[in-house]
Design a protein around this motif. Sequence first.
Motif, PDB file in Angstrom:
ATOM      1  N   ARG A  81      39.073  27.726  31.630  1.00 43.21           N
ATOM      2  CA  ARG A  81      39.022  29.299  32.403  1.00 43.21           C
ATOM      3  C   ARG A  81      39.250  29.161  33.738  1.00 43.21           C
ATOM      4  N   GLU A  82      39.508  27.822  34.421  1.00 39.28           N
ATOM      5  CA  GLU A  82      39.852  27.590  35.730  1.00 39.28           C
ATOM      6  C   GLU A  82      41.341  27.482  35.982  1.00 39.28           C
ATOM      7  N   GLN A  83      42.000  28.656  35.872  1.00 37.41           N
ATOM      8  CA  GLN A  83      43.385  28.894  35.766  1.00 37.41           C
ATOM      9  C   GLN A  83      43.877  29.705  36.942  1.00 37.41           C
ATOM     10  N   VAL A  84      44.744  29.498  37.885  1.00 38.31           N
ATOM     11  CA  VAL A  84      45.290  30.434  38.807  1.00 38.31           C
ATOM     12  C   VAL A  84      45.846  31.784  37.986  1.00 38.31           C
ATOM     13  N   GLY A  85      46.296  31.675  37.011  1.00 37.96           N
ATOM     14  CA  GLY A  85      46.950  33.006  36.391  1.00 37.96           C
ATOM     15  C   GLY A  85      45.633  33.846  35.860  1.00 37.96           C
ATOM     16  N   ILE A  86      44.507  33.320  35.745  1.00 35.66           N
ATOM     17  CA  ILE A  86      43.297  34.100  35.241  1.00 35.66           C
ATOM     18  C   ILE A  86      42.880  34.948  36.492  1.00 35.66           C
ATOM     19  N   GLU A  87      42.967  34.547  37.628  1.00 35.69           N
ATOM     20  CA  GLU A  87      42.479  35.359  39.128  1.00 35.69           C
ATOM     21  C   GLU A  87      43.424  36.299  39.351  1.00 35.69           C
ATOM     22  N   LYS A  88      45.037  35.883  39.149  1.00 37.93           N
ATOM     23  CA  LYS A  88      45.822  36.912  39.193  1.00 37.93           C
ATOM     24  C   LYS A  88      45.759  38.194  38.168  1.00 37.93           C
ATOM     25  N   ILE A  89      45.492  37.917  36.871  1.00 34.20           N
ATOM     26  CA  ILE A  89      45.118  38.891  35.990  1.00 34.20           C
ATOM     27  C   ILE A  89      44.015  39.811  36.348  1.00 34.20           C
ATOM     28  N   LYS A  90      42.969  39.336  36.830  1.00 35.55           N
ATOM     29  CA  LYS A  90      41.753  40.142  37.216  1.00 35.55           C
ATOM     30  C   LYS A  90      41.950  41.144  38.564  1.00 35.55           C
ATOM     31  N   GLU A  91      42.816  40.557  39.386  1.00 43.29           N
ATOM     32  CA  GLU A  91      43.181  41.436  40.681  1.00 43.29           C
ATOM     33  C   GLU A  91      44.188  42.135  40.125  1.00 43.29           C
ATOM     34  N   ALA A  92      45.123  42.123  39.278  1.00 45.72           N
ATOM     35  CA  ALA A  92      46.098  43.138  38.962  1.00 45.72           C
ATOM     36  C   ALA A  92      45.288  44.162  37.993  1.00 45.72           C
ATOM     37  N   ILE A  93      44.590  43.763  37.166  1.00 46.20           N
ATOM     38  CA  ILE A  93      43.734  44.778  36.552  1.00 46.20           C
ATOM     39  C   ILE A  93      42.640  45.839  37.420  1.00 46.20           C
ATOM     40  N   ARG A  94      42.109  45.076  38.388  1.00 49.14           N
ATOM     41  CA  ARG A  94      41.400  45.738  39.350  1.00 49.14           C
ATOM     42  C   ARG A  94      42.267  46.713  40.115  1.00 49.14           C
ATOM     43  N   LYS A  95      43.496  46.422  40.528  1.00 49.10           N
ATOM     44  CA  LYS A  95      44.335  47.348  41.175  1.00 49.10           C
ATOM     45  C   LYS A  95      45.182  48.280  39.984  1.00 49.10           C
ATOM     46  N   LYS A  96      45.166  48.029  38.798  1.00 51.14           N
ATOM     47  CA  LYS A  96      45.813  48.863  37.877  1.00 51.14           C
ATOM     48  C   LYS A  96      47.461  48.549  38.068  1.00 51.14           C
ATOM     49  N   GLU A  97      47.671  47.193  38.144  1.00 48.83           N
ATOM     50  CA  GLU A  97      49.149  46.813  38.404  1.00 48.83           C
ATOM     51  C   GLU A  97      49.500  45.833  37.302  1.00 48.83           C
ATOM     52  N   SER A  98      50.919  45.623  37.202  1.00 48.24           N
ATOM     53  CA  SER A  98      51.285  44.666  36.291  1.00 48.24           C
ATOM     54  C   SER A  98      51.203  43.199  37.012  1.00 48.24           C
ATOM     55  N   VAL A  99      51.172  42.388  36.065  1.00 45.37           N
ATOM     56  CA  VAL A  99      51.154  41.016  36.480  1.00 45.37           C
ATOM     57  C   VAL A  99      52.024  39.936  35.574  1.00 45.37           C
ATOM     58  N   GLU A 100      52.442  39.115  35.868  1.00 43.71           N
ATOM     59  CA  GLU A 100      53.119  37.949  35.028  1.00 43.71           C
ATOM     60  C   GLU A 100      52.597  36.557  35.449  1.00 43.71           C
ATOM     61  N   VAL A 101      52.082  35.809  34.259  1.00 36.82           N
ATOM     62  CA  VAL A 101      51.573  34.550  34.701  1.00 36.82           C
ATOM     63  C   VAL A 101      51.788  33.651  33.550  1.00 36.82           C
ATOM     64  N   ILE A 102      51.637  32.164  33.734  1.00 36.20           N
ATOM     65  CA  ILE A 102      51.743  31.490  32.618  1.00 36.20           C
ATOM     66  C   ILE A 102      50.233  30.968  32.388  1.00 36.20           C
ATOM     67  N   LEU A 103      49.635  30.928  31.107  1.00 36.55           N
ATOM     68  CA  LEU A 103      48.473  30.627  30.849  1.00 36.55           C
ATOM     69  C   LEU A 103      48.318  29.518  29.801  1.00 36.55           C
ATOM     70  N   ARG A 104      47.401  28.520  29.933  1.00 34.98           N
ATOM     71  CA  ARG A 104      47.242  27.678  28.954  1.00 34.98           C
ATOM     72  C   ARG A 104      46.277  28.244  27.915  1.00 34.98           C
TER      73      ARG A 104
END
Length: 157
Positions: free
Chosen positions: A70-93
């Motif tokens: 759960r400690e992945q940089v991409g997870i924080e990017k996803i949370k922020e994008a969802i909060r802003k209702k924006e698209s996001v592209e990440v690599i997750l384990r």
Amino acid sequence: MTFLVEKEIGLIPLILTNILDSCVNGISLADPDQADLPLVYVNKAFEKITGYSSDEAIGKNCRFMQRNEREQVGIEKIKEAIRKKESVEVILRNFRKNGELFYNHLLISPLFDSTGSLLYYLGIQYDLSSQINAKEEIRKLKESLVEKVTRELNIKT
């Protein structure tokens, strides 16, 4: 990236389901109107990539595939994008049903209706495991080669 669609009774028309099931990328829809953004649709490629059937995945938030990672940089990017209702592209384990680690190149995009209301979050997955594992193998081979050359040079001097 913004998409305009209309929410239909029955979620996804049969023809669209057939199209999505023929894709090589995993595709999922999460419903923002339900608590914790559960998946409401996954295609056949999602099932193949993750090992989870649609029955096992639908109704759960995608984070179930992160297990304890759960400690992945991409997870924080996803949370922020969802909060802003924006698209996001990440690599997750993520982890397949059998416990095997895979690297998930994930694009999440909000889907809006013609009035601007958020209907779904579209997730598109691509399994990057082969590429990442190949890069890691090349890195290890380079390190091994450098060590071997260094040893040989030290022996000669």
